[in-house]
Design a protein around this motif. Structure first.
Motif, short mmCIF file in Angstrom:
data_model
loop_
_atom_site.label_atom_id
_atom_site.label_comp_id
_atom_site.label_asym_id
_atom_site.label_seq_id
_atom_site.Cartn_x
_atom_site.Cartn_y
_atom_site.Cartn_z
N PHE A 1 0.89 -1.19 -0.04
CA PHE A 1 -0.14 0.22 0.32
C PHE A 1 0.68 1.35 0.03
O PHE A 1 0.30 2.22 -1.13
N ALA A 2 2.03 1.08 0.25
CA ALA A 2 2.83 2.39 0.56
C ALA A 2 3.49 2.91 -0.81
O ALA A 2 3.86 3.63 -1.08
N LEU A 3 3.56 1.30 -1.21
CA LEU A 3 4.26 1.52 -2.97
C LEU A 3 3.19 2.33 -3.62
O LEU A 3 3.75 2.78 -4.33
N ASN A 4 2.22 1.88 -3.65
CA ASN A 4 0.54 2.09 -4.57
C ASN A 4 0.29 3.22 -4.01
O ASN A 4 0.94 4.22 -4.84
N LYS A 5 0.84 3.93 -2.34
CA LYS A 5 0.25 5.81 -2.76
C LYS A 5 1.51 6.54 -2.42
O LYS A 5 1.09 7.39 -3.23
N HIS A 6 3.03 6.08 -2.36
CA HIS A 6 3.76 6.78 -3.00
C HIS A 6 4.81 6.90 -4.10
O HIS A 6 5.34 7.94 -4.05
N CYS A 7 4.36 5.66 -5.29
CA CYS A 7 5.65 5.76 -5.83
C CYS A 7 4.77 4.70 -6.81
O CYS A 7 5.02 3.95 -8.06
N PHE A 8 3.54 5.51 -7.75
CA PHE A 8 1.97 4.78 -8.00
C PHE A 8 2.44 4.78 -9.09
O PHE A 8 2.69 3.98 -9.94
N SER A 9 3.76 6.01 -10.02
CA SER A 9 3.81 6.13 -11.42
C SER A 9 4.86 4.90 -12.21
O SER A 9 5.17 4.17 -13.08
N LEU A 10 5.89 5.20 -10.91
CA LEU A 10 6.95 4.16 -10.15
C LEU A 10 6.37 2.61 -10.51
O LEU A 10 6.91 1.53 -11.52
N LEU A 11 5.79 2.07 -9.61
CA LEU A 11 4.99 0.88 -9.22
C LEU A 11 4.50 0.56 -10.60
O LEU A 11 4.55 -0.75 -11.00
N THR A 12 3.88 1.20 -10.98
CA THR A 12 3.46 1.28 -12.70
C THR A 12 3.96 0.33 -13.60
O THR A 12 3.54 -1.36 -14.47
N MET A 13 5.24 0.99 -13.25
CA MET A 13 6.38 0.31 -14.42
C MET A 13 7.30 -0.93 -13.70
O MET A 13 7.70 -2.34 -14.25
N TRP A 14 6.91 -0.91 -12.79
CA TRP A 14 8.13 -2.32 -11.99
C TRP A 14 7.41 -3.62 -11.66
O TRP A 14 7.65 -4.84 -11.94
N ILE A 15 5.88 -3.23 -11.87
CA ILE A 15 5.04 -4.18 -11.83
C ILE A 15 4.69 -5.30 -13.28
O ILE A 15 4.39 -6.54 -12.88
#
Length: 1029
Positions: free
Chosen positions: A987-1001
């Protein structure tokens, strides 16, 4: 029988050619399991046999193992293998072979009806499993068919054998249903079908039970069968005839136990309260057992009295509200209550002479709750009837709580004494609960009885009676506010008049005084009446726990009124400490008591008392510091350090704890000048360093040293400030020599309290950088041998980010290495270490924007963190949240039998992933926002999961469940208790690093076989889309 080939992933299938699951090999393995004296060979045989049971060959060798020339152990294994194949691999059996399998099982059961009973039972369980899997469509009248087949006259087995075999089959059928792996929707259908089938079972049971010619073994089996069926929540009115027959069977000693079990199971069904008329018919039947109960008590027949008590309590406890509502029948219910009262007060001492009275205690809770739940007018009527009953209950309980004579008690075993202690605790809890109904009148009642007992000159009183009355006071005063009771002053006045000649009585006197310590704080003039008793008891090692704990309570609650008694308390305490009368734990409590006491004195008095109190220990420690380390020295050093740390835990001259007690609490003015604890610590600091120099390799000594400062820091807070620089320097030397977790924990406390103060930031920053550098080096050498250090290090990092993020701005801190080490710690098998690592990331990720080094390392290595979190196995996590396994995750490659049947692998995953999406949506809701939109959306999710989670949300449980469980559905290596920690990271990744999470996942899920080899690219793509929406 013939069958389809199992999937390649089936357990044992891949090794089958090498293992060769033949009848001969199975028999050899069983012989090895039962008769080989070598435990390793037994374990190997057991492992091999478990593989054999689930192998394709099991369908063939099982029947051969049931041949008449085999011994029962071999036959039993064959029957068990059949049950496992039917219950776990039902989907592998072709539908056209159902009837053949059924017929074979019937034939075998008929054969074993006159053979081995354990094999017969296992075969019946196998047939029951088959029936449950076929009901209701493929075998709609399963039970009726069973009855008809076993009643056929052309069977080679005699009538009694067939009857017993049928009853065994009917008995295990409901039991197998309760433990079956049927999916929930199938369970409902099968339960409904079984409820209809009762019509074929109960008339047969009634006939056999009431038939005079039925042998005792048949009637006993009938009762067990009835007991099994009523647990399917059969309507109570349908069981009425059988229950009455079971009551009649209570007169037969051979049938007594089975009858009791059947009656209790029937009465205890939750649905039974709907059938009030039937319940009312049962009351006379229960009351009719009173003569049998009294006769059993007179004859010392504990089994009979126990069984009858179970029946009475089952009726009263489960249905007290329903029976109370029947106002016109109040007298019959009151008679039942009085019967239970007789069971509560059954003669004899628990657990030596009787074991029945303990069964009744929860009934009195339930009855009281039901009475107090009525509206005021109705409650008043019932109070008028039942208050006298509860006063009688108090007398009965206090009588049961009495100790036996000293001579008799001396013959009790340690286990019996422990059971009696627990029993008294249960009585104490009941008395405390009863106070809610009886109120202050209960205390007056106890006080009057104690007063008459102590002041009567007619006959000498027994110490047991006095002790029981005091125990009643203690039970109430420990949990109920008795400060406004008008009987407590009289009780305090009576206590010195008690002639204490027994350890148990003395213990209870001490605990009673301790329970009244808050009252003494409000009435300090009475302290002098009881304090001499407590100080005198300190010298008796048999009263160690009670006297020390009571003194601690008095010193904590009454410390501002104790200065006139301080010198005497310190002198007595110092004397018993020097004489080593008490065990280590009580010595620690005593030092805590002295800490509370000294906190209320003037600084000069504190220092004077501290000097006299701890000087002998300092001298002893100086002597020990000169000696060569050995185990005896170590124990003495740890003991002395423990005494100091416990003293400093409660010695608080600034009264920080009082800040939470309310404005009305009396406080002493905050003293000016150095804190006495700091003065003492500065004086002994060099000595502690000297001790450390010789014991630095011993974790226990280091931990004891750190505990002194850690507890002092927690108590003194800002007053500890003068010690910060030298303590930081000492910790740095300690950790540089040998890293230990206790040093990190103390560092964390310093960071928490002092890192935000500019004056103390430099030494704390230096210490933080030093321990971080050393720990990172430890990671390079291999941290797996030091999970405690890694755990404490992660907690330190999280605390630093929370209290002083500027610590991560230092150029000497390798934030990238810290991040990578924390990722590595996520994969540790120790749950506390993983939890601490997750806590670090949940503090670090929100600071991506405000702390530049943190933001940079997250951008560069955040994908590494995501991959580590995703590495948990997908299927295990799904099972942990109660969701069906993904296709291919169970040994056969198919959904497990207990799982809902979903249409196909892709759609089932999509349905689940749609629910996962809810987790992200809820994560974006604020704590105060309503969850109703999510409820509506979730309930419209496809599949069972949406409805399930929607229901939880409506109950207010949804956010917690989603945050705890759903993100972990991505993997499986972590245990269930860690799911909320991994959820917080995601949830912390989703909330604070959403744009990066989109690429990482997308990048993380791209490699084949990650995070599970059973996931297709389409499923991964669907998952990534859903989790990011």
């Amino acid at each position: 029988m013939e069958r389809r080939e199992e999937q390649p992933g089936a357990a044992g299938a891949g090794a089958a050619p090498a293992l060769d699951f033949t009848v001969e090999n199975v028999e050899k393995a069983l012989h090895q399991l039962y008769y080989d004296p070598n435990i390793e060979n037994k374990n190997l045989a057991q492992k091999w046999l478990m593989q054999a049971q689930v192998s394709p060959q099991a369908w063939h060798f099982s029947w051969q193992l049931l041949q008449p020339d085999k011994v029962p152990e071999i036959q039993y294994f064959g029957a068990s293998a059949l049950h496992i194949k039917i219950s776990r691999y039902w989907s592998d059996i072709p539908t056209d072979q159902y009837e053949s399998l059924k017929a074979q099982l019937f034939t075998q059961i008929t054969h074993f009806a006159s053979g081995s009973k354990i094999v017969l039972t296992r075969l019946c369980v196998a047939l029951a499993s088959l029936a449950l899997s076929m009901m209701p469509d493929a075998w709609p009248c399963a039970v009726a068919d069973m009855v008809r087949l076993f009643q056929a006259e052309d069977s080679p087995v005699d009538g009694q054998g067939r009857c017993l075999a049928l009853l065994e089959l009917l008995t295990v059928l409901p039991e197998e249903f309760q433990t079956s792996r049927l999916p929930q929707y199938r369970k409902g259908l099968v339960r409904a079908s079984l409820a209809v089938e009762c019509g074929a079972v109960f008339p047969l049971l009634e006939q056999l039970l009431q038939q005079p010619s039925s042998p005792s073994c048949v009637r006993q089996k009938v009762l067990k069968c009835f007991s099994s069926w009523v647990q399917l929540e059969v309507p109570l009115q349908d069981c009425e005839a059988l229950i009455q027959a079971a009551f009649a069977a209570l007169q037969d000693s051979e049938l007594f136990d089975s009858s009791v079990e059947a009656i209790v199971n029937a009465i205890s069904q939750p649905d039974a309260q709907r059938y009030v008329n039937t319940l009312l018919k049962l009351i006379p039947l229960v009351l009719g057992l009173q003569d049998q109960l009294r006769q059993a008590v007179q004859n010392g027949d504990m089994e009979t009295s126990h069984g009858i008590c179970r029946i009475a309590v089952a009726l009263g406890e489960n249905h007290s509200r329903a029976l109370l509502d029947q106002v016109e029948h109040w007298q019959s219910f009151l008679a039942l209550v009085n019967m239970i009262m007789f069971c509560t007060g059954i003669p004899g001492h628990y657990p030596v002479n009787e074991t029945t009275s303990s069964l009744t205690l929860t009934f009195w809770y339930t009855l009281q709750d039901d009475i107090l739940s009525f509206e005021a007018e109705k409650q008043a009527v019932y109070q008028q009837v039942y208050r006298p009953v509860y006063f009688q209950l108090v007398d009965v309980l206090l009588h049961k709580a009495q100790f036996p004579s000293d001579e008799e008690y001396g013959f009790w075993s340690s286990d019996e004494k422990e059971q009696f202690r627990i029993y008294r605790v249960d009585i104490s809890d009941t008395l405390m609960y009863v106070y809610e109904m009886l109120g202050a009148e209960l205390l007056s009642n106890l006080y009057d009885k104690l007063g008459r007992l102590l002041t009567s000159s007619e006959e000498p009183y027994s110490w047991q009676h006095t002790e029981a009355l005091l125990y009643g006071f203690q039970s109430i005063a420990e949990t109920i506010d008795v400060n406004y009771s008008d009987v407590v002053p009289g009780l305090i006045g009576l206590i010195p008049r008690i002639s204490i000649s027994n350890v148990q009585l003395a213990d209870t006197v001490m605990f009673t005084i301790g329970a009244l310590s808050e009252w003494l704080a409000d009435h300090p003039v009475m302290i002098n009446s009881v304090l001499p008793l407590v100080l005198h008891a300190l010298g008796n090692p048999e009263l160690s726990v009670s006297s020390v704990s009571t003194l601690k309570k008095i010193c904590r609650e009454c410390k501002y009124d104790l200065p006139p008694y301080a010198a005497n308390i310190v002198a007595v305490s110092q004397d018993v400490l020097m004489k080593q009368i008490h065990k280590t734990s009580q010595c620690m409590w005593l030092m805590q008591a002295l800490g509370f006491l000294l906190s209320a004195l003037q600084v000069e008095e504190i220092l004077k008392n501290l000097h006299s109190l701890i000087s002998p220990y300092i001298q002893q420690l100086e002597k020990l510091a000169e000696e060569i380390p050995n185990p005896s020295n170590k124990l003495a050093i740890v003991h002395i350090l423990g005494l100091l740390s416990n003293l400093f835990t409660t010695l608080d001259v600034s009264h920080h704890e009082d800040d939470h007690e309310g404005p009305e609490l009396r406080k002493l003015p905050v003293p000016q000048g150095p804190n006495p604890v700091v003065v003492v610590l500065q004086q002994v600091f060099q000595l502690i360093q000297k001790v450390l120099s010789k014991w630095l390799n011993d974790a226990q000594v280091v931990e004891a040293v750190c505990a002194i400062f850690e507890k002092s820091v927690k108590t003194l807070l800002d007053d500890f400030a003068p010690m910060v620089p030298q303590l930081c320097e000492m910790l740095g030397r300690m950790y540089s020599t040998i890293p230990q977790a206790s040093a990190l924990d103390l560092t964390r406390q310093l960071v928490h309290i002092f890192a935000h103060e500019p004056a103390h930031f430099p030494p704390i920053e230096a210490l933080f950088l030093l321990v971080t550098s050393i720990t990172l080096t430890l990671f390079q050498q291999g941290p797996r041998d030091h999970p405690d250090i890694v755990d404490s290090f992660m907690q330190l990092l999280a605390q630093a980010l929370k209290r002083k993020p500027d610590l991560f701005l230092c150029e000497r801190l390798d934030v990238k290495a810290v991040f990578q080490c924390a990722v590595l710690a996520l994969k540790f098998p120790e749950a506390p270490t993983v939890k601490a690592s997750c806590g670090f990331f949940t503090e670090l990720l929100p600071r991506c924007g405000e702390v530049e080094p943190v933001g940079k390392v997250v951008q560069e290595d955040g994908r590494m963190l995501l991959v580590a979190v995703l590495e948990v196995r997908w299927s295990q996590c799904l099972r942990a949240v109660g969701w069906p396994s993904l296709p291919g995750s169970c040994p056969s490659g198919k959904l497990e039998p207990r799982c809902p049947k979903l249409s196909d692998s892709v759609s089932s995953s999509v349905k689940w992933l749609t629910v996962v999406r809810a987790a992200v949506r809820i994560s974006r809701l604020s704590e105060s926002s309503t969850h109703l939109p999510c409820v509506v959306w979730l309930r419209n999710c496809p599949g069972v999961g949406g409805v399930w989670l929607g229901t939880l949300l409506q109950k207010g449980q949804g956010p917690g469940v989603l945050r705890t469980h759903l993100p972990q559905a991505i993997g499986g290596q972590a245990s269930r208790s860690l799911m909320d920690c991994f959820a917080d990271v995601l949830f912390a990744l989703n909330k604070h690093c959403f744009s990066l999470l989109t690429m990482w996942i997308k990048e993380a899920l791209q490699p084949p076989g990650f995070p599970s080899a059973r996931l297709s690219p389409e499923q991964k793509d669907t998952f990534s889309q859903q989790i990011l929406r």
